[in-house]
Design a protein around this motif. Structure first.
Motif, PDB file in Angstrom:
ATOM      1  N   ASN A 473       0.979  -1.126   0.023  1.00 20.73           N
ATOM      2  CA  ASN A 473       0.096   0.012   0.031  1.00 20.73           C
ATOM      3  C   ASN A 473       0.952   1.259  -0.171  1.00 20.73           C
ATOM      4  O   ASN A 473       1.139   1.802   0.936  1.00 20.73           O
ATOM      5  CB  ASN A 473      -0.760   0.010   1.208  1.00 20.73           C
ATOM      6  CG  ASN A 473      -1.828   1.073   1.128  1.00 20.73           C
ATOM      7  OD1 ASN A 473      -1.900   1.805   0.083  1.00 20.73           O
ATOM      8  ND2 ASN A 473      -2.469   1.551   2.287  1.00 20.73           N
ATOM      9  N   SER A 474       1.269   1.758  -1.299  1.00 20.48           N
ATOM     10  CA  SER A 474       2.125   2.948  -1.321  1.00 20.48           C
ATOM     11  C   SER A 474       1.555   4.049  -2.070  1.00 20.48           C
ATOM     12  O   SER A 474       0.604   3.493  -2.753  1.00 20.48           O
ATOM     13  CB  SER A 474       3.730   2.479  -1.916  1.00 20.48           C
ATOM     14  OG  SER A 474       3.218   2.103  -3.333  1.00 20.48           O
ATOM     15  N   ASP A 475       1.997   5.238  -2.011  1.00 19.00           N
ATOM     16  CA  ASP A 475       1.340   6.248  -2.650  1.00 19.00           C
ATOM     17  C   ASP A 475       2.030   6.263  -4.126  1.00 19.00           C
ATOM     18  O   ASP A 475       1.415   7.050  -5.032  1.00 19.00           O
ATOM     19  CB  ASP A 475       1.936   7.568  -2.119  1.00 19.00           C
ATOM     20  CG  ASP A 475       3.427   7.652  -1.939  1.00 19.00           C
ATOM     21  OD1 ASP A 475       4.052   6.698  -2.224  1.00 19.00           O
ATOM     22  OD2 ASP A 475       3.902   8.772  -1.310  1.00 19.00           O
ATOM     23  N   VAL A 476       2.844   5.417  -4.394  1.00 17.71           N
ATOM     24  CA  VAL A 476       3.392   5.342  -5.845  1.00 17.71           C
ATOM     25  C   VAL A 476       3.194   3.793  -6.125  1.00 17.71           C
ATOM     26  O   VAL A 476       3.645   2.873  -5.373  1.00 17.71           O
ATOM     27  CB  VAL A 476       4.796   5.686  -6.196  1.00 17.71           C
ATOM     28  CG1 VAL A 476       5.105   5.628  -7.491  1.00 17.71           C
ATOM     29  CG2 VAL A 476       5.000   7.406  -5.827  1.00 17.71           C
ATOM     30  N   MET A 612       8.769   7.261  -1.557  1.00 21.22           N
ATOM     31  CA  MET A 612       7.818   6.364  -1.619  1.00 21.22           C
ATOM     32  C   MET A 612       7.136   5.985  -0.079  1.00 21.22           C
ATOM     33  O   MET A 612       8.090   5.465   0.573  1.00 21.22           O
ATOM     34  CB  MET A 612       8.202   5.100  -2.327  1.00 21.22           C
ATOM     35  CG  MET A 612       8.623   5.196  -3.862  1.00 21.22           C
ATOM     36  SD  MET A 612       8.888   3.818  -4.641  1.00 21.22           S
ATOM     37  CE  MET A 612       7.608   2.466  -4.164  1.00 21.22           C
ATOM     38  N   ARG A 613       6.003   6.542   0.025  1.00 16.54           N
ATOM     39  CA  ARG A 613       5.526   6.073   1.430  1.00 16.54           C
ATOM     40  C   ARG A 613       4.703   4.873   1.331  1.00 16.54           C
ATOM     41  O   ARG A 613       3.875   4.573   0.650  1.00 16.54           O
ATOM     42  CB  ARG A 613       4.360   7.058   1.882  1.00 16.54           C
ATOM     43  CG  ARG A 613       3.569   6.885   3.023  1.00 16.54           C
ATOM     44  CD  ARG A 613       2.708   7.719   3.667  1.00 16.54           C
ATOM     45  NE  ARG A 613       1.997   7.534   4.593  1.00 16.54           N
ATOM     46  CZ  ARG A 613       2.401   7.346   5.970  1.00 16.54           C
ATOM     47  NH1 ARG A 613       3.635   7.532   6.207  1.00 16.54           N
ATOM     48  NH2 ARG A 613       1.567   6.811   6.857  1.00 16.54           N
ATOM     49  N   SER A 615       2.316   2.336   3.384  1.00 18.85           N
ATOM     50  CA  SER A 615       1.359   2.388   4.534  1.00 18.85           C
ATOM     51  C   SER A 615       0.728   1.157   4.854  1.00 18.85           C
ATOM     52  O   SER A 615       1.335   0.212   4.433  1.00 18.85           O
ATOM     53  CB  SER A 615       0.107   3.386   4.170  1.00 18.85           C
ATOM     54  OG  SER A 615       0.631   4.510   3.821  1.00 18.85           O
ATOM     55  N   CYS A 618      -4.622  -1.724   3.318  1.00 16.81           N
ATOM     56  CA  CYS A 618      -6.077  -1.322   3.067  1.00 16.81           C
ATOM     57  C   CYS A 618      -6.930  -2.530   3.183  1.00 16.81           C
ATOM     58  O   CYS A 618      -6.269  -3.740   3.344  1.00 16.81           O
ATOM     59  CB  CYS A 618      -6.478  -0.777   1.966  1.00 16.81           C
ATOM     60  SG  CYS A 618      -6.276  -1.635   0.377  1.00 16.81           S
TER      61      CYS A 618
END
Length: 697
Positions: A473-476, A612-613, A615, A618
């Protein structure tokens, strides 16, 4: 007065009569320097062996009348006159002939040859030494006229022969002690105590005369392929070929690197490929006692003169100790040798010399620049390290263990070879299944003794068989990055987010896609104990990744790239600057990970091509990953209640699923519901409302 000789005395006299030179020297000491007064006294002879030597033995050894004294002195003077005219003393010894041939080979002039011959006999023949003791302690100034009288030469020739420009001094064959007043034997020191013995045996070969202090090297067992990762080796080969073919003066090469990296073998290989002889200056003398730096340099200077007409190279190992003299009686630290003298030596040597050192930190920069080439033998690339280890160990190691050993750049090939040799010698007494562990034990003990970390088996750096970028689950989009990045393309990534979100696993997945090895370090592994050591470790890490063409993974990067206002010490700023400098110059794939993105310096973040974050999972990812693990562990399909429960968890990461799977090996979970229960407990522990440790309650 009855003059008789014993049978033993006759044998001694006949043996010594063959050496006319020594007789001349003794007689000149007696009459030219007045030592006859100490020899013949009113109480008899002060040296009975000398009396036997000249056929002067008498029955009355304690009281000599004036008439007897006159007769003895007249007979001795007649010997002296005959010796000077060379009427009765015409024999030439084997030693004298050997000295003549040796002196001709190294181009000694008459005065230098005479001093060499006299000094060697002085240290070899006790009778000659006893006679010189009657001269008493001599200063350096007094030595010159004394030698002039003994050798029947002008004093100016003696001074030149012992001067700094003479061949005798340059080769170090004879050194004159300049300090204080001492007996003649102690003022004149020969290069080697065994040189006289070998000349007495008629030996004239330079290699044999200096054996023990200068030794012929055995051929190399490594090949050029073992040094293919060092471009300077080819330059070295060409330069040495040019130096040998043109007789170039002042050719010196400094080769350094960690112990066991193949420095001496490289020297042997160069000699083999150039078809030249290789002679090594020993670090210990004939009695196996260590030689001082100045004495080893004397041996090197002697070799320069002896092998000047031969196609040869000279190897001087442990060079860092050669330029440092042993501490004196009142000194606690070593003393550097005179700079001007050392510089002159490096400019005048006729035979190309290979200086080998483990650590050149103690050498002054002004000295290092005197060398034509400075070559560092660093660790070979990972693929070549693996090949070397494979050759040494054969089938002793499993492929995964061999790969793990190859990851350590500080593991020298010599360490592996010696450990494998020990195991090969006792292998039959060790069960086959225990041999890999035994080999690792031997290697790790050596590494720890060298100050390195032992190589431990680890599995954290391996990508799970269940790994799928769809569970990141990353922003990129993590999967698309891997597809877009091409092999050989440089990139710098900063991965941040909570622990267990898959940052390290993604780095290994990317390395697999790019067909690259991984060099992984935690920031804590790069900090050193001494000033400048951390910076050196950082530079060495980037150099290793470049050399191995490996993906570089640095964990806990916040330890180096935090905002500057948090630093309290100068060394922290220095480490940050070194890290930023290396990152800017690195032309490979760099991945830095952190759990504390908020403390990173803004200027440092600009060095990364992509941030790259990572998380928490989800809901859809958590449900899909639960179903995947249930199938893998042969559990029942998740029920709707299990799906509802897992959807309520806020802090789930892929690492939590891997943890439960590992627990399953020794604490089996029986159902999907039990799997979710363990996950729920892991998430509860992350919330921070954990029960206090009992002794802190």
């Amino acid at each position: 007065m009855n003059i008789e000789m014993s049978a033993e005395a006759i044998d001694v006299a006949e043996m010594n009569y063959q050496d006319t030179k020594m007789q001349q020297w003794i007689l000149r000491i007696l009459f030219r320097l007045g030592a006859h007064k100490q020899f013949i006294t009113q109480h008899g002879f002060s040296s009975q062996p000398l009396a036997d030597y000249f056929h002067l033995t008498q029955e009355h050894s304690y009281n000599v009348s004036q008439q007897d004294h006159h007769l003895l002195l007249s007979k001795l003077r007649k010997y002296y006159q005959d010796a000077e005219q060379q009427n009765s003393l015409v024999h030439t010894s084997v030693f004298h002939s050997a000295v003549n041939r040796f002196a001709t080979r190294i181009r000694l002039n008459l005065a230098e040859k005479s001093i060499l011959e006299f000094t060697l006999q002085l240290h070899q023949e006790r009778l000659l030494n006893d006679v010189t003791e009657w001269l008493g302690p001599l200063t350096s100034v007094r030595v010159y006229p004394v030698l002039a009288a003994i050798l029947d030469m002008p004093e100016i020739d003696i001074r030149e022969a012992l001067g700094p420009a003479s061949t005798l001094t340059k080769t170090g064959l004879i050194s004159l002690e300049m300090n204080g007043a001492q007996l003649l034997r102690n003022k004149l020191e020969p290069f080697s105590p065994t040189l006289a013995e070998r000349l007495h045996a008629g030996e004239t070969s330079p290699a044999r005369l200096l054996q023990g202090m200068i030794n012929s090297c055995t051929p190399a067992h490594l090949t050029s392929d073992n040094y293919a990762h060092i471009p300077a080796v080819n330059i070295l080969r060409q330069w040495l070929h040019h130096a040998l073919s043109t007789a170039r003066v002042g050719v010196n090469i400094l080769i350094h690197g960690q112990p066991g990296s193949g420095k001496s073998q490289l020297c042997r290989l160069m000699a083999k490929e150039l078809q030249a002889s290789l002679y090594e200056v020993s670090s210990e003398n004939e009695t196996l006692r260590p030689m001082s730096g100045s004495r080893r340099l004397r041996a090197w200077r002697a070799a320069q003169r002896l092998f000047v007409d031969e196609k040869a190279l000279i190897l001087l190992d442990e060079a860092e100790d050669v330029f440092i003299e042993s501490p004196g009686l009142y000194n606690s630290s070593p003393l550097p040798l005179a700079k001007a003298w050392i510089n002159r030596l490096l400019e005048e040597n006729a035979v190309p010399t290979l200086w080998v050192a483990n650590d050149i930190c103690s050498l002054e920069p002004a000295l290092v620049r005197r060398f034509d080439m400075v070559i560092e033998l660093n660790a070979p690339p990972r693929a070549q390290r693996a090949e070397i280890i494979q050759q040494a160990c054969g089938t002793m190691l499993a492929p995964e263990t061999l790969s793990q050993l190859a990851e350590a750049p500080y593991l020298a090939p010599a360490v592996v070879s010696r450990a494998a040799g020990v195991l090969a010698g006792i292998g039959e007494k060790i069960p086959k299944e225990n041999r890999p562990q035994t080999l690792m034990y031997l290697i790790n003990n050596t590494l720890k003794a060298q100050g390195h970390l032992p190589i431990k088996h680890h599995v954290a750096a391996q990508t799970s068989l269940l790994y799928d970028t769809s569970f990141i689950n990353s922003d990129v989009p993590a999967g698309e990055i891997g597809k877009a990045l091409m092999p050989g393309q440089p990139a710098r990534f900063c991965l941040y987010g909570p622990p267990g979100t898959g940052k390290t696993a993604w780095a290994y997945w990317l390395a697999q896609r790019l067909n690259m090895a991984v060099v992984e370090r935690k920031a804590s592994q790069l900090f050193g104990r001494y000033t400048g050591e951390s910076e050196q470790n950082i530079a060495a890490l980037f150099e290793q990744a470049h050399r191995d063409n490996a993906l570089l993974l640095i964990d806990e990067i916040d330890s180096f790239l935090s905002t500057r206002d948090q630093y309290q010490h100068h060394w922290q700023v220095s480490c940050t600057n070194e890290m930023l400098s290396q990152m800017a110059q690195f032309n490979g794939v760099l991945i830095a990970t952190t759990n504390r993105f908020d403390v990173l310096d803004a200027a440092a973040l600009r060095r990364f091509d992509l941030k790259m974050r990572f998380s928490y999972l989800c809901d859809d990812q958590a449900v899909a990953l639960l179903a995947l693990y249930c199938r893998e562990l042969q559990l029942n399909e998740p029920r709707s209640s299990d799906i509802r429960e897992i959807s309520k968890l806020d802090y789930l990461t892929p690492g939590d699923f891997s943890l439960v799977a590992r627990q399953h090996q020794f604490r089996p979970v029986s159902s999907a519901e039990a799997f979710v229960a363990v996950l729920k407990n892991e998430c509860w522990m992350k919330k921070g409302n954990k029960p206090a440790i009992s002794f802190l309650q």
